[in-house]
Design an enzyme around this catalytic site. Structure first.
Site, PDB file in Angstrom:
ATOM      1  N   LEU A  72       0.827  -1.205   0.000  1.00  0.00           N
ATOM      2  CA  LEU A  72       0.000   0.000   0.000  1.00  0.00           C
ATOM      3  C   LEU A  72       0.858   1.249   0.000  1.00  0.00           C
ATOM      4  CD1 LEU A  72      -0.371   1.745   2.902  1.00  0.00           C
ATOM      5  CD2 LEU A  72      -1.371  -0.395   3.600  1.00  0.00           C
ATOM      6  N   CYS A  73       0.265   2.311  -0.551  1.00  0.00           N
ATOM      7  CA  CYS A  73       0.911   3.634  -0.564  1.00  0.00           C
ATOM      8  C   CYS A  73      -0.173   4.653  -0.233  1.00  0.00           C
ATOM      9  CB  CYS A  73       1.541   3.899  -1.930  1.00  0.00           C
ATOM     10  SG  CYS A  73       0.333   3.914  -3.269  1.00  0.00           S
ATOM     11  N   ALA A  74       0.045   5.904  -0.576  1.00  0.00           N
ATOM     12  CA  ALA A  74      -0.933   6.941  -0.226  1.00  0.00           C
ATOM     13  C   ALA A  74      -2.223   6.805  -1.033  1.00  0.00           C
ATOM     14  CB  ALA A  74      -0.332   8.327  -0.428  1.00  0.00           C
TER      15      ALA A  74
END
Length: 378
Positions: A72-74
């Site tokens: 996951l990232c932003a």
């Protein structure tokens, strides 16, 4: 190579089912340390995205090949790149669709009780530890402390066939944007908040103090609105038949509402003492306390509900053992001076109707954890 995606809801279902989940969070270290996905069965690893551009295989040494990785990232872009890179190296990966932005907008309903013509649903906004409540009786509903994404409640009403008749805010929130006024305008419901919270604002509201009881539906499900000042002067809790109390930010499973966000920690801590030891002293031990927030994932029970019997809280909540008023006031006022909720002044201005922002700005202001509790675990 196409990277499989996993939605916020699918990820939570895995967590809620007790499955082991390995999360590779590729945001920068500061963002990760401030706010991340947590769970009882979650193992979380932080390797920032830029490290993967260096093609350094030593990065992957500690990542398990036998487990599925949720990257996951932003917002979902960087995680797809990293997930594809790892797939090429033989890892089983998913990319979290929409990243932490999607996680911040995900609400999950759990039925607390469905009997005696009363249905009570707790809505958990996991990213913030925010809890709202839907009380349904005979096709009518009251919503307590609705969050920003009002469409969630409108859709629930449509799917379950009830009409939203009453909306209450237990207090003027400082850590998240209330959906109360917006939801009232969408549904035609009455919006209630204490005058102590909303005086001097241009909010259209019905003063809670004028309604000691709120009736939902045609039958006799009466909700007592009990003033429980301390977190804020106008904080109000909602009691259903001595069985359930939706306590807003007054009493939590593991703590009490912090009294310092109005800059009057000592005065409000004294109010909190009076609420806890005088106003609620006759509340039975078997009344289920359902708070407006939780600060620790461990507070989610095995049944998915955040709540505890008042007797258990009385016995286990360290701060409630301190019956000396002066010592209690010092302890609560002192402990409350921790980090304040991010952007809380702007969020309060929005909730007072003084500041208007678009949806993107509202989401941005809210991102991050809640910090509205004084926590003392016994």
């Amino acid at each position: 190579m196409s990277v499989p995606i996993i939605t916020a809801e699918e990820l939570y279902r895995k967590m809620n089912a007790g499955e082991d989940v390995v999360i590779l969070d590729v945001r920068n270290e500061t963002d990760y340390n401030d706010w991340r996905i947590e769970g009882k069965t979650v193992k979380s690893v932080n390797i920032p995205y830029f490290n993967f551009l260096e093609e350094d295989d030593s990065l992957f040494v500690d990542l398990p090949k036998e487990s599925e990785l949720v990257v996951l990232c932003a917002k979902g872009g960087s995680s797809a790149f990293v997930a594809e890179l790892l797939m090429e190296k033989g890892y089983k990966t998913y990319s979290l669709d929409g990243g932490m932005l999607a996680w911040s907008q995900f609400y999950y309903p759990t039925v607390v009780s469905d009997q005696d013509k009363l249905k009570l649903i707790q809505v958990n906004r996991l990213s913030k530890g925010c809890l709202s409540y839907v009380v349904v009786s005979e096709g009518k509903a009251l919503i307590v402390d609705p969050s920003l994404q009002t469409e969630f409640y409108v859709e629930m009403a449509k799917q379950q066939g009830f009409e939203i008749e009453h909306i209450v805010d237990s207090h003027l929130h400082a850590d998240h944007i209330s959906g109360g006024v917006k939801l009232a305008s969408q549904t035609g419901a009455t919006y209630y908040i204490s005058s102590g919270e909303a005086k001097g604002t241009e909010l259209a509201f019905e003063p809670l103090e004028n309604h000691k009881q709120i009736r939902v539906g045609e039958i006799d499900v009466q909700i007592l609105a009990i003033p429980t000042p301390g977190h804020t002067p106008g904080s109000t809790s909602f009691l259903i038949e001595d069985r359930f109390m939706m306590s807003g930010d007054t009493i939590f499973v593991g703590g009490l509402g912090r009294p310092d966000l109005g800059g009057k920690a000592k005065e409000w801590a004294m109010d909190l003492y009076d609420t806890v030891f005088n106003k609620l002293k006759d509340l039975p031990d078997d009344c289920l306390i359902l708070p407006g927030h939780y600060a620790d994932i461990q507070e989610i029970g095995d049944d998915g509900i955040v709540g505890a019997l008042f007797g258990e809280i009385r016995n286990n909540n360290e701060i409630m053992q301190n019956t000396d008023k002066e010592a209690f006031t010092e302890q609560v006022a002192g402990a409350a001076s921790s980090e304040k909720p991010p952007n809380f002044e702007e969020i309060i201005a929005i909730n007072r109707g003084e500041l208007k922002v678009d949806t993107d700005k509202a989401i941005e202001l809210e991102i991050g954890p809640n910090r509205c509790a004084v926590h003392h675990h016994g």
